[in-house]
Design a protein around this motif. Structure first.
Motif, PDB file in Angstrom:
ATOM      1  N   PRO A 191       8.992   6.334  -1.395  1.00 45.92           N
ATOM      2  CA  PRO A 191       8.047   5.220  -1.256  1.00 45.92           C
ATOM      3  C   PRO A 191       8.719   3.855  -1.175  1.00 45.92           C
ATOM      4  O   PRO A 191       8.278   2.993  -0.419  1.00 45.92           O
ATOM      5  CB  PRO A 191       7.175   5.352  -2.519  1.00 45.92           C
ATOM      6  N   ALA A 192       9.797   3.650  -1.930  1.00 42.04           N
ATOM      7  CA  ALA A 192      10.476   2.354  -1.894  1.00 42.04           C
ATOM      8  C   ALA A 192      11.089   2.089  -0.526  1.00 42.04           C
ATOM      9  O   ALA A 192      11.137   0.938  -0.076  1.00 42.04           O
ATOM     10  CB  ALA A 192      11.555   2.295  -2.975  1.00 42.04           C
ATOM     11  N   LEU A 193      11.532   3.139   0.155  1.00 43.02           N
ATOM     12  CA  LEU A 193      12.134   2.972   1.475  1.00 43.02           C
ATOM     13  C   LEU A 193      11.074   2.652   2.514  1.00 43.02           C
ATOM     14  O   LEU A 193      11.268   1.788   3.380  1.00 43.02           O
ATOM     15  CB  LEU A 193      12.903   4.232   1.871  1.00 43.02           C
ATOM     16  N   GLN A 194       9.938   3.324   2.448  1.00 40.27           N
ATOM     17  CA  GLN A 194       8.869   3.038   3.404  1.00 40.27           C
ATOM     18  C   GLN A 194       8.386   1.604   3.245  1.00 40.27           C
ATOM     19  O   GLN A 194       8.183   0.887   4.232  1.00 40.27           O
ATOM     20  CB  GLN A 194       7.708   4.010   3.206  1.00 40.27           C
ATOM     21  N   ALA A 195       8.221   1.156   2.006  1.00 39.78           N
ATOM     22  CA  ALA A 195       7.799  -0.217   1.762  1.00 39.78           C
ATOM     23  C   ALA A 195       8.839  -1.198   2.277  1.00 39.78           C
ATOM     24  O   ALA A 195       8.496  -2.214   2.899  1.00 39.78           O
ATOM     25  CB  ALA A 195       7.559  -0.429   0.263  1.00 39.78           C
ATOM     26  N   ALA A 196      10.121  -0.901   2.042  1.00 43.16           N
ATOM     27  CA  ALA A 196      11.192  -1.782   2.508  1.00 43.16           C
ATOM     28  C   ALA A 196      11.209  -1.874   4.027  1.00 43.16           C
ATOM     29  O   ALA A 196      11.486  -2.945   4.588  1.00 43.16           O
ATOM     30  CB  ALA A 196      12.547  -1.275   2.003  1.00 43.16           C
ATOM     31  N   ALA A 197      10.892  -0.766   4.712  1.00 37.47           N
ATOM     32  CA  ALA A 197      10.876  -0.782   6.175  1.00 37.47           C
ATOM     33  C   ALA A 197       9.790  -1.717   6.698  1.00 37.47           C
ATOM     34  O   ALA A 197      10.028  -2.512   7.621  1.00 37.47           O
ATOM     35  CB  ALA A 197      10.666   0.633   6.704  1.00 37.47           C
ATOM     36  N   PHE A 198       8.597  -1.642   6.125  1.00 39.45           N
ATOM     37  CA  PHE A 198       7.532  -2.548   6.549  1.00 39.45           C
ATOM     38  C   PHE A 198       7.900  -4.003   6.251  1.00 39.45           C
ATOM     39  O   PHE A 198       7.660  -4.900   7.076  1.00 39.45           O
ATOM     40  CB  PHE A 198       6.221  -2.192   5.850  1.00 39.45           C
ATOM     41  N   GLU A 199       8.483  -4.242   5.076  1.00 42.47           N
ATOM     42  CA  GLU A 199       8.855  -5.616   4.726  1.00 42.47           C
ATOM     43  C   GLU A 199       9.974  -6.131   5.628  1.00 42.47           C
ATOM     44  O   GLU A 199       9.989  -7.309   6.003  1.00 42.47           O
ATOM     45  CB  GLU A 199       9.283  -5.667   3.262  1.00 42.47           C
ATOM     46  N   ALA A 200      10.917  -5.268   5.987  1.00 43.68           N
ATOM     47  CA  ALA A 200      11.997  -5.668   6.887  1.00 43.68           C
ATOM     48  C   ALA A 200      11.436  -6.068   8.246  1.00 43.68           C
ATOM     49  O   ALA A 200      11.813  -7.103   8.813  1.00 43.68           O
ATOM     50  CB  ALA A 200      13.007  -4.523   7.036  1.00 43.68           C
ATOM     51  N   LEU A 201      10.517  -5.277   8.781  1.00 43.28           N
ATOM     52  CA  LEU A 201       9.938  -5.575  10.090  1.00 43.28           C
ATOM     53  C   LEU A 201       9.077  -6.828  10.048  1.00 43.28           C
ATOM     54  O   LEU A 201       8.926  -7.516  11.065  1.00 43.28           O
ATOM     55  CB  LEU A 201       9.125  -4.384  10.583  1.00 43.28           C
ATOM     56  N   SER A 202       8.512  -7.145   8.884  1.00 41.08           N
ATOM     57  CA  SER A 202       7.689  -8.352   8.770  1.00 41.08           C
ATOM     58  C   SER A 202       8.518  -9.615   8.949  1.00 41.08           C
ATOM     59  O   SER A 202       7.974 -10.695   9.217  1.00 41.08           O
ATOM     60  CB  SER A 202       6.980  -8.392   7.407  1.00 41.08           C
ATOM     61  N   LYS A 203       9.839  -9.516   8.804  1.00 42.80           N
ATOM     62  CA  LYS A 203      10.727 -10.671   8.937  1.00 42.80           C
ATOM     63  C   LYS A 203      11.148 -10.926  10.382  1.00 42.80           C
ATOM     64  O   LYS A 203      11.796 -11.933  10.683  1.00 42.80           O
ATOM     65  CB  LYS A 203      11.986 -10.457   8.076  1.00 42.80           C
ATOM     66  N   LEU A 204      10.797 -10.018  11.287  1.00 42.42           N
ATOM     67  CA  LEU A 204      11.178 -10.182  12.684  1.00 42.42           C
ATOM     68  C   LEU A 204      10.369 -11.305  13.352  1.00 42.42           C
ATOM     69  O   LEU A 204       9.151 -11.368  13.188  1.00 42.42           O
ATOM     70  CB  LEU A 204      10.951  -8.886  13.464  1.00 42.42           C
ATOM     71  N   ARG A 264       0.825  -1.208   0.000  1.00 42.33           N
ATOM     72  CA  ARG A 264       0.000   0.000   0.000  1.00 42.33           C
ATOM     73  C   ARG A 264       0.861   1.261   0.000  1.00 42.33           C
ATOM     74  O   ARG A 264       0.525   2.268  -0.625  1.00 42.33           O
ATOM     75  CB  ARG A 264      -0.898  -0.021   1.235  1.00 42.33           C
ATOM     76  N   SER A 265       1.987   1.231   0.690  1.00 45.36           N
ATOM     77  CA  SER A 265       2.799   2.433   0.886  1.00 45.36           C
ATOM     78  C   SER A 265       3.630   2.814  -0.333  1.00 45.36           C
ATOM     79  O   SER A 265       4.210   3.893  -0.361  1.00 45.36           O
ATOM     80  CB  SER A 265       3.727   2.240   2.082  1.00 45.36           C
ATOM     81  N   ARG A 266       3.693   1.959  -1.326  1.00 47.39           N
ATOM     82  CA  ARG A 266       4.537   2.264  -2.490  1.00 47.39           C
ATOM     83  C   ARG A 266       4.038   3.469  -3.280  1.00 47.39           C
ATOM     84  O   ARG A 266       4.775   4.037  -4.078  1.00 47.39           O
ATOM     85  CB  ARG A 266       4.650   1.030  -3.393  1.00 47.39           C
ATOM     86  N   THR A 267       2.794   3.858  -3.049  1.00 49.81           N
ATOM     87  CA  THR A 267       2.272   5.058  -3.691  1.00 49.81           C
ATOM     88  C   THR A 267       2.029   6.178  -2.680  1.00 49.81           C
ATOM     89  O   THR A 267       1.442   7.201  -3.029  1.00 49.81           O
ATOM     90  CB  THR A 267       0.959   4.748  -4.421  1.00 49.81           C
ATOM     91  N   ALA A 268       2.487   5.992  -1.440  1.00 48.61           N
ATOM     92  CA  ALA A 268       2.220   6.979  -0.390  1.00 48.61           C
ATOM     93  C   ALA A 268       3.021   8.259  -0.621  1.00 48.61           C
ATOM     94  O   ALA A 268       4.179   8.231  -1.037  1.00 48.61           O
ATOM     95  CB  ALA A 268       2.569   6.393   0.973  1.00 48.61           C
ATOM     96  N   ASN A 269       2.386   9.397  -0.342  1.00 51.56           N
ATOM     97  CA  ASN A 269       3.026  10.717  -0.377  1.00 51.56           C
ATOM     98  C   ASN A 269       3.632  11.069  -1.728  1.00 51.56           C
ATOM     99  O   ASN A 269       4.521  11.908  -1.820  1.00 51.56           O
ATOM    100  CB  ASN A 269       4.116  10.814   0.709  1.00 51.56           C
ATOM    101  N   ARG A 270       3.135  10.437  -2.789  1.00 47.83           N
ATOM    102  CA  ARG A 270       3.665  10.783  -4.106  1.00 47.83           C
ATOM    103  C   ARG A 270       3.258  12.190  -4.525  1.00 47.83           C
ATOM    104  O   ARG A 270       3.863  12.769  -5.446  1.00 47.83           O
ATOM    105  CB  ARG A 270       3.199   9.765  -5.143  1.00 47.83           C
ATOM    106  N   ASP A 271       2.246  12.767  -3.889  1.00 48.10           N
ATOM    107  CA  ASP A 271       1.816  14.115  -4.231  1.00 48.10           C
ATOM    108  C   ASP A 271       2.640  15.177  -3.532  1.00 48.10           C
ATOM    109  O   ASP A 271       2.521  16.365  -3.832  1.00 48.10           O
ATOM    110  CB  ASP A 271       0.340  14.304  -3.877  1.00 48.10           C
ATOM    111  N   LEU A 272       3.507  14.779  -2.578  1.00 45.32           N
ATOM    112  CA  LEU A 272       4.349  15.736  -1.874  1.00 45.32           C
ATOM    113  C   LEU A 272       5.630  15.985  -2.653  1.00 45.32           C
ATOM    114  O   LEU A 272       6.225  15.054  -3.204  1.00 45.32           O
ATOM    115  CB  LEU A 272       4.701  15.225  -0.474  1.00 45.32           C
TER     116      LEU A 272
END
Length: 314
Positions: free
Chosen positions: A221-234, A98-106
């Motif tokens: 957006p790629a960094l925010q998505a990567a952060a969620f995916e990284a935490l999903s591995k914990l 979902r976050s891969r398109t977040a804040n693209r308008d900023l």
């Protein structure tokens, strides 16, 4: 905004926290985990806010209450016979998508600009059930070279520019964020400070991810998505269901058993809604400091803009 940043070395060529300060921060985590395992509440402390703004959450690292929740395919609690089990890891992976398109308008913020934020806060005390609500507005210098105006708990704070040897961590400058890895495994390794998985190191990683995502900053957006995916591995992450709604939206939380804060997501869309934190105030009783007045605080970022000056909203 509170609990925003900490100074720490992330990669070669980037200024960060000294070895001595890093060791002190790690010792705080070790103490919190050890005292929790003995059933005691760790006394919180505070480092200089300008130097280590995120330390308020570090002092709150403790066991977070939570339960596993089963939600239906439409995101509602289990009220029908048609159920679908969603794991904490799956919620984070869906939030990443979902976050891969977040804040693209900023716009990409310039170093000399400000982040304007409006944050809605709900604080409910465990004893007595009293609830307070308020809205904080803040203007934070992107690179820290200018004074900032920060509203916290409804009170105004005027923060001077960062000192010569002070830097923010996680960074707020967009060029520095772009240099952070977007590979989830590499990012998780850095969240763990390059150490192997353990209860302490995984708690540290969850905390690092929390601080990166809390803001205020405009994340690639790629960094925010990567952060969620990284935490999903914990390991040990779990679903929490203390908040039925956040700003009028049905919410589900993802937490770590040794952390006093929780990511909150929309149950249907998996939009990131904000953070819930377990906190308390300190009071001296019979010559000893005790933690009293425990509460849950939910913070929801209602608006973030990139502006040119303090007082500007758009």
């Amino acid at each position: 905004m509170d609990e925003l940043t900490q100074v720490r070395d992330w990669d070669p060529g980037t200024e960060g926290l000294s070895d001595r300060a890093r060791a002190a921060a790690r010792a705080r985590l070790e103490t919190a985990v050890a005292e929790e395992s003995r059933g005691r509440t760790a006394r919180t402390g505070g480092l200089n806010r300008r130097l280590v703004l995120r330390t308020a959450l570090a002092g709150a690292v403790a066991a977070g209450a939570g339960v596993t929740v089963v939600v239906t395919r439409d995101g509602a609690p289990h009220r029908t016979a048609q159920l679908h089990t969603v794991s904490a890891a799956e919620v984070l992976r869906r939030a990443a998508d979902r976050s891969r398109t977040a804040n693209r308008d900023l716009p990409v913020p310039r170093d000399d600009q400000y982040f304007y934020t409006r944050t809605y806060v709900v604080q409910t005390y465990l004893k007595g059930g009293r609830t307070r609500t308020w809205t904080d507005e803040s203007w934070m210098s992107v690179d820290g070279s200018k004074p900032s105006l920060r509203q916290e708990n409804g009170k105004i704070h005027h923060d001077p520019p960062l000192g010569k040897h002070e830097v923010r961590w996680p960074p707020t400058v967009y060029s520095k964020l772009l240099r952070m890895p977007t590979d989830p495994d590499k990012l998780l390794n850095q969240f763990r400070l390059g150490m192997k998985s353990s209860l302490l190191n995984d708690t540290q990683a969850f905390f690092e991810g929390c601080m990166l995502l809390e803001g205020p900053r405009v994340l690639p957006p790629a960094l925010q998505a990567a952060a969620f995916e990284a935490l999903s591995k914990l390991p040990r992450i779990r679903l929490d269901y203390h908040d039925a709604t956040v700003a009028g939206r049905g919410a589900v939380g993802v937490s770590h058993p040794k952390a006093a804060f929780t990511f909150l997501f929309d149950r249907k869309t998996y939009d990131y809604l904000g953070l819930r934190t377990k906190g308390s105030s300190a009071k001296k009783v019979n010559g000893e400091w005790k933690q009293v007045n425990y509460y849950w605080r939910t913070t929801t970022l209602e608006d973030i803009q990139v502006v040119d000056r303090i007082g500007q909203h758009h």
